[in-house]
Design a protein around this motif. Structure first.
Motif, PDB file in Angstrom:
ATOM      1  N   LEU A  75       0.904  -1.193   0.056  1.00 26.52           N
ATOM      2  CA  LEU A  75      -0.077   0.071  -0.051  1.00 26.52           C
ATOM      3  C   LEU A  75       0.958   1.340  -0.060  1.00 26.52           C
ATOM      4  CD1 LEU A  75      -3.033  -1.105   2.152  1.00 26.52           C
ATOM      5  CD2 LEU A  75      -2.923  -0.055  -0.241  1.00 26.52           C
ATOM      6  N   GLN A  76       2.143   1.332  -0.073  1.00 22.04           N
ATOM      7  CA  GLN A  76       3.037   2.445  -0.095  1.00 22.04           C
ATOM      8  C   GLN A  76       3.379   2.842  -1.404  1.00 22.04           C
ATOM      9  OE1 GLN A  76       3.687   4.305   2.296  1.00 22.04           O
ATOM     10  NE2 GLN A  76       2.506   2.946   3.843  1.00 22.04           N
ATOM     11  N   ASN A  80      -1.115   1.267  -5.863  1.00 29.01           N
ATOM     12  CA  ASN A  80      -2.019   0.482  -4.929  1.00 29.01           C
ATOM     13  C   ASN A  80      -2.714   1.350  -3.954  1.00 29.01           C
ATOM     14  OD1 ASN A  80      -1.943  -2.530  -5.311  1.00 29.01           O
ATOM     15  ND2 ASN A  80       0.249  -2.235  -4.607  1.00 29.01           N
ATOM     16  N   LYS A  81      -1.977   2.791  -3.934  1.00 33.99           N
ATOM     17  CA  LYS A  81      -2.549   3.695  -3.317  1.00 33.99           C
ATOM     18  C   LYS A  81      -3.808   4.443  -3.705  1.00 33.99           C
ATOM     19  CE  LYS A  81       1.256   5.766  -0.123  1.00 33.99           C
ATOM     20  NZ  LYS A  81       1.800   7.146   0.251  1.00 33.99           N
ATOM     21  N   VAL A 121      -6.750   0.616   5.575  1.00 34.17           N
ATOM     22  CA  VAL A 121      -5.692   1.052   4.547  1.00 34.17           C
ATOM     23  C   VAL A 121      -5.010   2.151   5.383  1.00 34.17           C
ATOM     24  CG1 VAL A 121      -5.648   2.547   2.413  1.00 34.17           C
ATOM     25  CG2 VAL A 121      -6.708   0.704   2.226  1.00 34.17           C
ATOM     26  N   TRP A 125      -0.959   2.646   5.818  1.00 34.47           N
ATOM     27  CA  TRP A 125      -0.256   3.616   5.549  1.00 34.47           C
ATOM     28  C   TRP A 125       0.705   4.234   6.579  1.00 34.47           C
ATOM     29  CZ3 TRP A 125      -4.365   6.558   2.073  1.00 34.47           C
ATOM     30  CH2 TRP A 125      -4.419   5.986   1.145  1.00 34.47           C
TER      31      TRP A 125
END
Length: 128
Positions: A75-76, A80-81, A121, A125
């Motif tokens: 997620l970085q 994907n973000k 999420v 993050w």
């Protein structure tokens, strides 16, 4: 590799449940006599395929969350973000649409899924 994310696992499960519930809901509303009047028309065909595309969206979302849960560092990555943000926006918009049209049970369930997804999420993050 990062440790698995329980919050993303919970979000994955909620999306899989939404997929199943969405599919069942589709079978219910398509059995309404008013829907039978338009059987075989373009609105009928688009409604049916669109509904089940929605069910597939929830299942794909669940699988993606499961992948993110296994490696939250994914997620970085900017792609994907972006997927997570678009997905969350779509969930909130769908929830609002249901509420606006008086379908409160769907609005609450999809809104809960949106809130859980946003929380999971955001945790990933901030943590990774």
């Amino acid at each position: 590799m990062a440790s698995p994310s329980r919050s993303l696992q919970a979000s994955a499960l909620s999306m899989a449940c939404l997929s199943i519930g969405h599919t069942i809901g589709g079978r219910q509303w398509t059995s309404d006599p008013a829907f039978g009047v338009i059987t075989g028309t373009k609105p009928w065909a688009c409604g049916i395929v669109g509904w089940f595309q929605g069910s597939a969206f929830f299942m794909m979302t669940g699988l993606l969350h499961y992948q993110w849960a296994s490696n939250p560092r994914l997620l970085q990555e900017p792609t994907n973000k972006a997927i997570a943000v678009i997905m969350n926006g779509l969930l909130w918009a769908s929830s609002a649409w249901y509420f606006r049209h008086g379908i409160k049970e769907n609005g609450w369930v999809v809104g809960f899924g949106a809130a859980l997804q946003a929380w999971a999420v955001a945790r990933a993050w901030l943590k990774y």
